[in-house]
Scaffold this motif. Structure first.
Motif, PDB file in Angstrom:
ATOM      1  N   GLY A  91       0.825  -1.199   0.000  1.00  0.00           N
ATOM      2  CA  GLY A  91       0.000   0.000   0.000  1.00  0.00           C
ATOM      3  C   GLY A  91       0.860   1.250   0.000  1.00  0.00           C
ATOM      4  N   GLN A  92       0.346   2.320   0.601  1.00  0.00           N
ATOM      5  CA  GLN A  92       1.073   3.578   0.629  1.00  0.00           C
ATOM      6  C   GLN A  92       2.347   3.443   1.461  1.00  0.00           C
ATOM      7  OE1 GLN A  92      -2.052   6.179   2.123  1.00  0.00           O
ATOM      8  NE2 GLN A  92      -2.272   7.064   0.098  1.00  0.00           N
ATOM      9  N   PRO A  93       3.366   4.306   1.290  1.00  0.00           N
ATOM     10  CA  PRO A  93       3.410   5.357   0.265  1.00  0.00           C
ATOM     11  C   PRO A  93       3.915   4.814  -1.069  1.00  0.00           C
ATOM     12  CG  PRO A  93       5.341   5.497   1.650  1.00  0.00           C
ATOM     13  CD  PRO A  93       4.507   4.372   2.211  1.00  0.00           C
ATOM     14  N   LEU A  94       3.560   5.444  -2.137  1.00  0.00           N
ATOM     15  CA  LEU A  94       4.014   5.162  -3.498  1.00  0.00           C
ATOM     16  C   LEU A  94       3.490   3.843  -4.072  1.00  0.00           C
ATOM     17  CD1 LEU A  94       7.767   6.277  -3.338  1.00  0.00           C
ATOM     18  CD2 LEU A  94       5.768   7.630  -4.018  1.00  0.00           C
ATOM     19  N   TYR A  95       2.700   3.079  -3.318  1.00  0.00           N
ATOM     20  CA  TYR A  95       2.140   1.815  -3.810  1.00  0.00           C
ATOM     21  C   TYR A  95       3.213   0.964  -4.501  1.00  0.00           C
ATOM     22  CZ  TYR A  95      -2.107   4.410  -2.878  1.00  0.00           C
ATOM     23  OH  TYR A  95      -3.082   5.155  -2.262  1.00  0.00           O
ATOM     24  N   PRO A  96       4.293   0.620  -3.805  1.00  0.00           N
ATOM     25  CA  PRO A  96       5.415  -0.055  -4.454  1.00  0.00           C
ATOM     26  C   PRO A  96       5.093  -1.496  -4.863  1.00  0.00           C
ATOM     27  CG  PRO A  96       5.753   0.048  -2.093  1.00  0.00           C
ATOM     28  CD  PRO A  96       4.540   0.876  -2.379  1.00  0.00           C
ATOM     29  N   GLU A  97       5.715  -1.918  -5.963  1.00  0.00           N
ATOM     30  CA  GLU A  97       5.683  -3.299  -6.426  1.00  0.00           C
ATOM     31  C   GLU A  97       7.121  -3.811  -6.460  1.00  0.00           C
ATOM     32  OE1 GLU A  97       3.808  -3.429 -10.202  1.00  0.00           O
ATOM     33  OE2 GLU A  97       1.937  -2.537  -9.505  1.00  0.00           O
ATOM     34  N   VAL A  98       7.325  -5.029  -5.985  1.00  0.00           N
ATOM     35  CA  VAL A  98       8.659  -5.619  -5.923  1.00  0.00           C
ATOM     36  C   VAL A  98       8.647  -6.925  -6.707  1.00  0.00           C
ATOM     37  CG1 VAL A  98      10.486  -6.511  -4.433  1.00  0.00           C
ATOM     38  CG2 VAL A  98       9.050  -4.611  -3.645  1.00  0.00           C
ATOM     39  N   VAL A  99       9.641  -7.105  -7.596  1.00  0.00           N
ATOM     40  CA  VAL A  99       9.752  -8.326  -8.393  1.00  0.00           C
ATOM     41  C   VAL A  99      11.203  -8.784  -8.397  1.00  0.00           C
ATOM     42  CG1 VAL A  99       9.472  -9.382 -10.658  1.00  0.00           C
ATOM     43  CG2 VAL A  99       7.824  -7.685  -9.890  1.00  0.00           C
ATOM     44  N   GLY A 100      11.427 -10.080  -8.176  1.00  0.00           N
ATOM     45  CA  GLY A 100      12.761 -10.666  -8.268  1.00  0.00           C
ATOM     46  C   GLY A 100      12.719 -11.919  -9.133  1.00  0.00           C
ATOM     47  N   LYS A 101      13.717 -12.084 -10.017  1.00  0.00           N
ATOM     48  CA  LYS A 101      13.764 -13.246 -10.910  1.00  0.00           C
ATOM     49  C   LYS A 101      15.196 -13.749 -11.026  1.00  0.00           C
ATOM     50  CE  LYS A 101      11.952 -10.854 -14.331  1.00  0.00           C
ATOM     51  NZ  LYS A 101      11.366 -10.472 -15.646  1.00  0.00           N
TER      52      LYS A 101
END
Length: 291
Positions: free
Chosen positions: A235-245
């Motif tokens: 959620g807040q702040p910035l509504y971050p999305e994290v992806v690792g591959k």
């Protein structure tokens, strides 16, 4: 006569107090557990209403402590909430099964800098309108250099959520990575990936192919391997999305990581890439245009 007025006044005061019951609350998205702005809140059976602010907060005066509030927002399931005498409430809303594809009709333009090897660069993402048989197409390309011998470029073509329902959707993506590094490496990687998105979690599986060329040692080979990854959003702040591959080859492991967020139309990301002795940490700042 005066006595009658006094009796009427005493009777009127509690009626007026009863008719002005003040309610304050917060509207949240059930999926992200984050405040939800712009939700319309109406006292059922009346025209009395308000709207949640940027923090999801609202205030409304209702005629009855047991009134029912009707909450609505495009793309969300309309919800009726009975107050039951509560003056402070938290109300959760969930996405409608008829999804609105908010990632369509967008052009994202970034300036980016490699903090290790390639300080100059940029990125552009373009997404299509909603395609009638389902989903959104998104193309992405980024280029970085040190203005000398180093070049690092990435690109992808993604078919986003052609298969979807309320809490589950699937994305299909093909991508490439290409870098030339200090006259030591000239490598290319290609991937075919599928994202299985369940609520706010993503499980990624795919196939990668690597063309590895170490110029110093004359070591050159082609190798294929599996790609696995995981992503989530907050959620807040910035509504971050994290992806690792990671892509696992016979003699090498390729690492990719990214965290991105946004505030209104402003965008930011930090991504990491590593293969053999080459690695890059890139910072990007951009702007989102709708067309």
């Amino acid at each position: 006569m005066i006595k009658n007025y006094l009796i009427f006044s005493f009777l009127l005061v509690p009626i007026l107090c009863w008719s002005q019951f003040k309610v304050s609350g917060i509207v949240k998205s059930k999926a992200e557990n984050a405040p939800f702005p712009g939700v319309i809140i109406i006292e059922k059976g009346t025209r009395n209403g308000t709207e949640s602010n940027l923090e999801g907060e609202f205030e409304i005066e209702v005629s009855d402590p047991n009134s029912t509030l009707v909450l609505s927002f495009v793309g969300m399931v309309t919800k009726e909430f009975k107050l039951k005498g509560e003056s402070e409430v938290i109300i959760e809303m969930k996405y409608d099964c008829n999804k609105d594809f908010f990632d369509a009709y967008q052009i994202k333009i970034y300036g980016q800098s490699g903090l290790i090897n390639n300080p100059i660069g940029g990125q552009i993402d373009i997404s299509s309108p909603y395609i009638f048989f389902g989903g959104v197409l998104e193309a992405s390309y980024s280029y970085q250099t040190n203005s000398k011998e180093n070049i690092f470029q990435e690109g992808s073509l993604e078919f986003k959520h052609p298969i979807s329902n309320c809490d589950f959707d699937i994305d299909f993506r093909t991508s490439f990575r290409d870098f030339e590094f200090e006259n030591k490496f000239d490598n290319r990687g290609y991937s075919f990936e599928t994202d299985f998105n369940i609520s706010r979690y993503s499980f990624i599986a795919g196939y990668s192919h690597l063309e590895f060329n170490n110029i110093n040692t004359s070591k050159k080979y082609n190798s294929s391997g599996v790609l696995i990854g995981f992503g989530t959003s907050f959620g807040q702040p910035l509504y971050p999305e994290v992806v690792g591959k990671i892509s696992i080859y016979k003699d090498n492991i390729e690492y990719q990581g990214k965290i991105q967020g946004n505030y209104k139309r402003f965008l930011i990301f930090l991504k990491y890439y590593k293969l053999s002795s080459f690695n890059e940490l890139s910072l990007g700042i951009g702007y989102n245009l709708n067309y």
